[in-house]
Write a protein that holds these residues in place. Sequence first.
Motif, short mmCIF file in Angstrom:
data_model
loop_
_atom_site.label_atom_id
_atom_site.label_comp_id
_atom_site.label_asym_id
_atom_site.label_seq_id
_atom_site.Cartn_x
_atom_site.Cartn_y
_atom_site.Cartn_z
N ARG A 95 14.09 1.88 4.79
CA ARG A 95 15.53 2.01 5.03
C ARG A 95 15.96 3.46 4.92
O ARG A 95 16.84 3.92 5.65
CB ARG A 95 16.26 1.14 3.99
CG ARG A 95 17.69 0.81 4.30
CD ARG A 95 18.20 -0.23 3.32
NE ARG A 95 17.71 -1.57 3.61
CZ ARG A 95 17.07 -2.37 2.75
NH1 ARG A 95 16.85 -1.95 1.51
NH2 ARG A 95 16.66 -3.56 3.11
N GLU A 96 15.29 4.20 4.00
CA GLU A 96 15.63 5.62 3.80
C GLU A 96 14.91 6.53 4.80
O GLU A 96 15.02 7.75 4.72
CB GLU A 96 15.30 6.04 2.37
CG GLU A 96 16.33 5.48 1.37
CD GLU A 96 15.75 5.33 -0.04
OE1 GLU A 96 14.74 6.02 -0.35
OE2 GLU A 96 16.30 4.51 -0.80
N GLY A 97 14.12 5.92 5.70
CA GLY A 97 13.49 6.71 6.76
C GLY A 97 12.08 7.17 6.46
O GLY A 97 11.49 7.93 7.23
N ASP A 98 11.51 6.75 5.34
CA ASP A 98 10.14 7.13 5.00
C ASP A 98 9.19 6.68 6.12
O ASP A 98 9.15 5.50 6.47
CB ASP A 98 9.77 6.48 3.67
CG ASP A 98 8.35 6.82 3.23
OD1 ASP A 98 8.21 7.74 2.42
OD2 ASP A 98 7.39 6.18 3.73
N ALA B 231 0.81 -1.22 0.00
CA ALA B 231 0.00 0.00 0.00
C ALA B 231 0.85 1.28 0.00
O ALA B 231 0.37 2.34 -0.39
CB ALA B 231 -0.94 -0.01 1.20
N VAL B 232 2.11 1.19 0.44
CA VAL B 232 2.93 2.40 0.51
C VAL B 232 3.82 2.57 -0.73
O VAL B 232 4.71 3.42 -0.75
CB VAL B 232 3.80 2.44 1.80
CG1 VAL B 232 2.91 2.55 3.02
CG2 VAL B 232 4.72 1.22 1.88
N VAL B 233 3.59 1.75 -1.74
CA VAL B 233 4.40 1.79 -2.95
C VAL B 233 3.50 2.23 -4.11
O VAL B 233 2.34 1.83 -4.17
CB VAL B 233 5.00 0.38 -3.22
CG1 VAL B 233 5.75 0.35 -4.54
CG2 VAL B 233 5.90 -0.04 -2.07
N PRO B 234 4.01 3.07 -5.03
CA PRO B 234 3.18 3.53 -6.17
C PRO B 234 2.57 2.36 -6.94
O PRO B 234 3.21 1.30 -7.08
CB PRO B 234 4.17 4.31 -7.05
CG PRO B 234 5.26 4.75 -6.12
CD PRO B 234 5.34 3.70 -5.05
N ASP B 235 1.35 2.58 -7.44
CA ASP B 235 0.61 1.52 -8.13
C ASP B 235 1.36 0.95 -9.33
O ASP B 235 1.18 -0.22 -9.68
CB ASP B 235 -0.74 2.07 -8.61
CG ASP B 235 -1.74 2.14 -7.47
OD1 ASP B 235 -1.43 1.58 -6.39
OD2 ASP B 235 -2.79 2.77 -7.65
N ASP B 236 2.18 1.81 -9.99
CA ASP B 236 2.81 1.33 -11.23
C ASP B 236 4.02 0.42 -11.00
O ASP B 236 4.58 -0.11 -11.94
CB ASP B 236 3.20 2.53 -12.12
CG ASP B 236 4.17 3.47 -11.41
OD1 ASP B 236 4.28 3.36 -10.15
OD2 ASP B 236 4.79 4.30 -12.08
N GLU C 125 9.98 -5.20 -1.77
CA GLU C 125 11.36 -4.73 -1.69
C GLU C 125 11.40 -3.20 -1.75
O GLU C 125 12.22 -2.57 -1.05
CB GLU C 125 12.21 -5.33 -2.83
CG GLU C 125 12.77 -6.72 -2.53
CD GLU C 125 11.77 -7.84 -2.74
OE1 GLU C 125 10.62 -7.56 -3.15
OE2 GLU C 125 12.13 -9.02 -2.46
N ARG C 126 10.52 -2.60 -2.55
CA ARG C 126 10.48 -1.14 -2.62
C ARG C 126 10.05 -0.54 -1.29
O ARG C 126 10.58 0.50 -0.86
CB ARG C 126 9.52 -0.69 -3.74
CG ARG C 126 10.09 -0.84 -5.13
CD ARG C 126 11.14 0.23 -5.45
NE ARG C 126 10.51 1.54 -5.61
CZ ARG C 126 10.05 1.99 -6.79
NH1 ARG C 126 10.19 1.28 -7.89
NH2 ARG C 126 9.49 3.17 -6.86
N ALA C 127 9.09 -1.19 -0.62
CA ALA C 127 8.64 -0.69 0.69
C ALA C 127 9.79 -0.78 1.70
O ALA C 127 10.02 0.16 2.47
CB ALA C 127 7.43 -1.50 1.18
N PHE C 128 10.52 -1.91 1.68
CA PHE C 128 11.65 -2.04 2.60
C PHE C 128 12.71 -0.96 2.30
O PHE C 128 13.29 -0.37 3.22
CB PHE C 128 12.29 -3.43 2.50
CG PHE C 128 11.42 -4.53 3.06
CD1 PHE C 128 10.94 -4.45 4.37
CD2 PHE C 128 11.08 -5.65 2.31
CE1 PHE C 128 10.15 -5.46 4.91
CE2 PHE C 128 10.30 -6.66 2.83
CZ PHE C 128 9.82 -6.57 4.14
N ALA C 129 12.94 -0.71 1.00
CA ALA C 129 13.94 0.30 0.63
C ALA C 129 13.52 1.68 1.15
O ALA C 129 14.35 2.44 1.69
CB ALA C 129 14.11 0.32 -0.89
N ALA C 130 12.24 1.99 1.04
CA ALA C 130 11.75 3.29 1.53
C ALA C 130 11.90 3.39 3.05
O ALA C 130 12.29 4.43 3.59
CB ALA C 130 10.28 3.47 1.12
#
Lengths: 381, 381
Positions: free
Chosen positions: A275-278, A255-260, A268-273
Amino acid sequence: MGSDGGDQPRLRQLNERVVLAAVRAAGEARVAEIVEQSGLGRTAVEEVLASLVERRWLVEESPAIRGRGRPARSYRFRAEAGYVVGLDIGAYSVRGVLTDLDGRMLASIRRSVTPEAPRARRLEAADEVIAACAADARLAASKVWAVGAGTTGLVDPAGTVVHANAIPDWAGTNLVSHFPHRLVVADNDSQLAALAEQRRGTDATEDMVFLHAGRRTGLALVLDGKLRRGAFGAAADMSALRGVAWEAALQHLHAVVPDDVPTVDKAERAFAAAREGDRAARTAVRKYAHAMAVAAATAIAIVDPKLLVLGGAFSQASDVLLEPLQTELEKLCPRVPEVRASTLGALCVALGAASLALDALDDRLLSPTRGPLPPLAVRSI
Amino acid sequence: MGSDGGDQPRLRQLNERVVLAAVRAAGEARVAEIVEQSGLGRTAVEEVLASLVERRWLVEESPAIRGRGRPARSYRFRAEAGYVVGLDIGAYSVRGVLTDLDGRMLASIRRSVTPEAPRARRLEAADEVIAACAADARLAASKVWAVGAGTTGLVDPAGTVVHANAIPDWAGTNLVSHFPHRLVVADNDSQLAALAEQRRGTDATEDMVFLHAGRRTGLALVLDGKLRRGAFGAAADMSALRGVAWEAALQHLHAVVPDDVPTVDKAERAFAAAREGDRAARTAVRKYAHAMAVAAATAIAIVDPKLLVLGGAFSQASDVLLEPLQTELEKLCPRVPEVRASTLGALCVALGAASLALDALDDRLLSPTRGPLPPLAVRSI
């Protein structure tokens, strides 16, 4: 009781297995070491060694000359005599690893599939992965003696997928009969991942709850050094438990990752975000960790393990996932075991499938009731 | 690794244990049988036998004369050489059973206590039960070599009660240090009940979830032939799980019984009413069964056992309880194991405690690293 004509060959077969096991355990061993390890007499050991060398199970190594005198002969198990492929057949991908008879990994291949792919296409991808593994390791296809296959859902002892929620056209597939290899074995993916962790993981993994966290999620148990399969092969099958919502857990991340972003990459994108403090991503990871902890806490309460291992592809995000998981477990469990991340990552299921195939081979090769070891010049396992 | 002066006695001790184990397993055995069973030479066996008879571990039996020739000598383990008491220390009662070294029960004693009784009174009751067991079996108190104690709550490896919700003045009690006997062991009551079921229950109890149903309720696991204690001794401790309401379950039964019936008798009265067809009582039993099934279903989902055993005092009401339990499990579990009632009834915990004490004795007696077996004329275990 008493002795009959059959005793002599049986004793010889037993001795062969004992010697072979002693050499394998040592990696490379001199006659004196094999005598000591096996408890057999020197003459018997030398006879068996000659026979095993002749049939190409062992190879006699030319030792480096150290000091004076004739150097002692030493023997090595021909782990390169044969190979196995371990498969991980999932909704989005088929992975394979190829290992030698000692479990050393020589190739790792991944093919993408879709959850909607028909059964035949998924099996075809598995065939391609086996062929690509052999090609990658520059081996003839016939060198792959055995195949182990792990897949999502419940797999019965005959190798049939009983149910698999994540893949529509999959229940009813018999994995053992599909592959043309002489020895094919199959099991549930999370159980195989736990098997790999026990065999290849860092120390003290003899008693654990294994939390398989990735696009597929599951639990498995290793108790007192043994993978617990269960009476119906369904140990730790959480689909039976209310209050465990694996799918919903993944949605927190998606849910926290863009639909596209493709579904396969979202977590993995959510974990990366995170990691960056999002902030939203960190909250999503905490919610995901809570859902995992609810399931893990149930298994922890029942078996009271020494260790909880976070495994599967998401173990590669342990830098952002392990601490929230530990925190959530502390809220839920009166006694939290040690919590640790696996180092096997996304290969865990395929490596476990290879271990299963190697176990089955060992069982066939090393059980003295199976008759004499075949010569290795021909493919006759 | 070479031999030193210590090898000979160690070999002798090992041979003693092997011979002792062979005779115990057989009940009574002739020399030829012991030779065959032990794998030792006849001379070694005869030497060890003479020594064990001299030290009164074994007795030479005068065989009935069958046919011609000198009858073969036979040997019997002196199971009457020593005894153990197994205790079940609960909120409302302390039970004890006395068994010989082969586990044959010779006495069973029960003393009432109250949940509110102070710690010293409960321990005094336990002392009285041990003395009464010995008196009942017409044995000197010194003949009780070892005590096993089971109690409600969590018991740590040192024998201290970590917590015990059912008894206010009980947490912190060290059971091992209280009793003056040379060998004292303690464990959780449900785990001991499961141990008794494994050792004394009807066949095929090597893999089970044990549902301990009585005034105290709990779960325990026997997996692949071994009681699962867990890393913290807390395997199957359901106090950690939400959604499991043992106390509320009992209230269903109590609510259909007149207020003037003592609490300790209420459940049995509810089962009796259900047996006679009382509609409210049958509904109460079904609600109780549902609560038990919710807890059992969790353990079943995690370990996928072959068997669920209904044990504890309420197993004596299996005629009205087993069918509702099975029905509720079928609603909750995709795979229901075989469901069976224990035949050990209310004695299960005390019998399990005796088994624990016997195991500890065997470990002390039969481990060859423990030195030579002491003579049995003196109490020197």
